[in-house]
Design an enzyme around this catalytic site. Structure first.
Site, mmCIF file in Angstrom:
data_model
loop_
_atom_site.group_PDB
_atom_site.id
_atom_site.type_symbol
_atom_site.label_atom_id
_atom_site.label_comp_id
_atom_site.label_asym_id
_atom_site.label_seq_id
_atom_site.Cartn_x
_atom_site.Cartn_y
_atom_site.Cartn_z
ATOM 1 N N ASP A 43 6.047 26.386 70.521
ATOM 2 C CA ASP A 43 7.491 26.243 70.754
ATOM 3 C C ASP A 43 7.750 25.763 72.191
ATOM 4 O O ASP A 43 8.893 25.488 72.564
ATOM 5 C CB ASP A 43 8.262 27.532 70.423
ATOM 6 C CG ASP A 43 7.831 28.719 71.251
ATOM 7 O OD1 ASP A 43 6.846 28.608 72.013
ATOM 8 O OD2 ASP A 43 8.480 29.786 71.148
ATOM 9 N N SER A 44 6.679 25.611 72.970
ATOM 10 C CA SER A 44 6.806 24.974 74.283
ATOM 11 C C SER A 44 7.320 23.543 74.123
ATOM 12 O O SER A 44 7.720 22.917 75.104
ATOM 13 C CB SER A 44 5.462 24.978 75.030
ATOM 14 O OG SER A 44 4.457 24.376 74.238
ATOM 15 N N ASP A 82 4.049 27.798 65.820
ATOM 16 C CA ASP A 82 4.783 28.913 66.432
ATOM 17 C C ASP A 82 6.037 29.253 65.631
ATOM 18 O O ASP A 82 6.782 28.346 65.237
ATOM 19 C CB ASP A 82 5.242 28.516 67.843
ATOM 20 C CG ASP A 82 4.356 29.095 68.923
ATOM 21 O OD1 ASP A 82 3.554 30.000 68.632
ATOM 22 O OD2 ASP A 82 4.469 28.622 70.071
ATOM 23 N N LYS A 112 2.140 31.613 64.421
ATOM 24 C CA LYS A 112 1.911 32.468 65.601
ATOM 25 C C LYS A 112 3.199 33.182 65.975
ATOM 26 O O LYS A 112 4.281 32.575 65.960
ATOM 27 C CB LYS A 112 1.398 31.646 66.792
ATOM 28 C CG LYS A 112 1.225 32.484 68.078
ATOM 29 C CD LYS A 112 0.365 31.797 69.115
ATOM 30 C CE LYS A 112 1.075 30.768 69.947
ATOM 31 N NZ LYS A 112 2.232 31.271 70.737
ATOM 32 N N GLU A 114 4.856 36.011 68.913
ATOM 33 C CA GLU A 114 4.670 36.656 70.216
ATOM 34 C C GLU A 114 5.055 38.134 70.130
ATOM 35 O O GLU A 114 6.054 38.471 69.482
ATOM 36 C CB GLU A 114 5.577 35.998 71.270
ATOM 37 C CG GLU A 114 5.194 34.573 71.581
ATOM 38 C CD GLU A 114 6.122 33.951 72.629
ATOM 39 O OE1 GLU A 114 6.957 34.674 73.229
ATOM 40 O OE2 GLU A 114 6.003 32.739 72.850
ATOM 41 N N GLU A 181 -2.036 35.298 77.338
ATOM 42 C CA GLU A 181 -1.447 34.369 78.316
ATOM 43 C C GLU A 181 -1.173 35.040 79.653
ATOM 44 O O GLU A 181 -0.560 36.127 79.705
ATOM 45 C CB GLU A 181 -0.136 33.774 77.746
ATOM 46 C CG GLU A 181 0.513 32.799 78.738
ATOM 47 C CD GLU A 181 1.579 31.895 78.135
ATOM 48 O OE1 GLU A 181 1.792 31.915 76.912
ATOM 49 O OE2 GLU A 181 2.215 31.169 78.931
HETATM 50 O O1 KIV Z 1 4.140 27.345 72.970
HETATM 51 C C1 KIV Z 1 2.962 27.143 73.351
HETATM 52 O O2 KIV Z 1 2.555 26.009 73.627
HETATM 53 C C2 KIV Z 1 2.104 28.318 73.464
HETATM 54 C C3 KIV Z 1 0.797 28.152 74.181
HETATM 55 C C4 KIV Z 1 1.008 27.913 75.618
HETATM 56 C C5 KIV Z 1 -0.128 29.280 73.930
HETATM 57 O O3 KIV Z 1 2.456 29.354 72.997
#
Ligand code: KIV
Length: 263
Positions: A43-44, A82, A112, A114, A181
């Site tokens: 989600d980055s 994510d 994924k 968090e 992280e």
């Molecule tokens: O959103 C992302 O790219 C991430 C990674 C930095 C692990 O969660």
């Protein structure tokens, strides 16, 4: 990696796992051709591609759009998508529904989430529906406001205890791997040793079972990156050189030449 058992095998055989966070058809294609083990559609994307300050505004539909593009670019790679902020926190039912939507519409291999103890029941629910879940503890960017910024986590004994407990709980809940992280290397090593599932570190030292970097960071597209980013290529510089050359050649009439012209 073809499936989650390849992740377990890699840990058993002490083969380091490589994961790249990326969001486009073209970059996913490059990752697959380079033999990267796993692509994370992080989600980055909201910050890296969308210029947002945090990942919080990223929508489920946007993750699905990018997940589909990445799957088209990397048809044979293990892909984790994510779950964005508020797509799994409201209720376990809603989380399962959204995880299912991601799996169905992107054809990815895993999702994924968090968090620690507070999402254990949610992970159990998703895993029990046959959806592999990757965990993520330490610095969890979706909680940036609660954490008071993008800071290294696990600096105090209290925090270390909490992160260790969270990692254990996530494993017990059924996650097949976990991202660590921005935590001190010693703490990441300790977690890696006591967990049976592989740990994939970002800013967590080199004792984890694997490493993840954001494609655009490691390719050098940004001037300012966190300490843990290694730029493997000066992408921005190369792109500026290419664009400057294009401009110069267009203005001088050198481009397009004979070889780029239909007769
Ligand atoms: O959103 C992302 O790219 C991430 C990674 C930095 C692990 O969660």
């Amino acid at each position: 990696m073809k499936n989650i058992f390849d992740f377990f095998k890699a840990k058993e055989e002490k083969r380091k796992i490589t994961m790249i966070s990326t969001y486009e058809y073209w970059s996913a294609k490059i990752c697959e051709e380079a033999g990267i083990d796993c692509i994370l559609v992080g989600d980055s994307v909201g910050m890296v591609d969308g210029g947002l300050k945090t990942t919080l505004p990223v929508k489920l539909e946007e993750m699905i759009y990018h997940g589909r593009a990445v799957r088209r670019g990397a048809p044979n790679t293990f892909i984790t998508v994510d779950m964005p902020f508020m797509s799994y926190q409201v209720s376990t039912e809603k989380a399962l529904e959204n995880a299912g939507k991601i799996m169905k519409e992107t054809c990815c291999n895993a999702v994924k989430l968090e968090g620690g103890e507070e999402i254990a029941k949610t992970i159990e629910k998703i895993v029990s529906a046959g959806i592999p879940v990757m965990g993520h503890v330490g610095l969890t960017p979706q909680s940036v406001h609660a954490l008071g910024g993008y800071k290294v986590q696990g600096k105090t004994k209290e925090e270390q205890k909490r992160i260790i407990k969270d990692a254990k709980i996530i494993e017990q809940a059924g996650a097949f791997a976990i991202v660590l992280e921005a935590i001190p290397s010693d703490l990441a090593e300790e977690i890696t040793e006591f967990l049976d599932i592989p740990t994939i570190g970002i800013g967590a030292g080199n004792k984890t079972d694997g490493q993840v970097l954001v494609f655009h960071d490691m390719m050098g597209f940004f001037d300012k990156t966190p300490k843990f980013v290694k730029k493997y290529v000066e992408g921005k510089k190369l792109f500026i050189e290419a664009l400057t050359q294009f401009k110069k050649e267009t203005q001088s009439g050198v481009f397009p030449g004979e070889e780029h012209t239909y007769q």
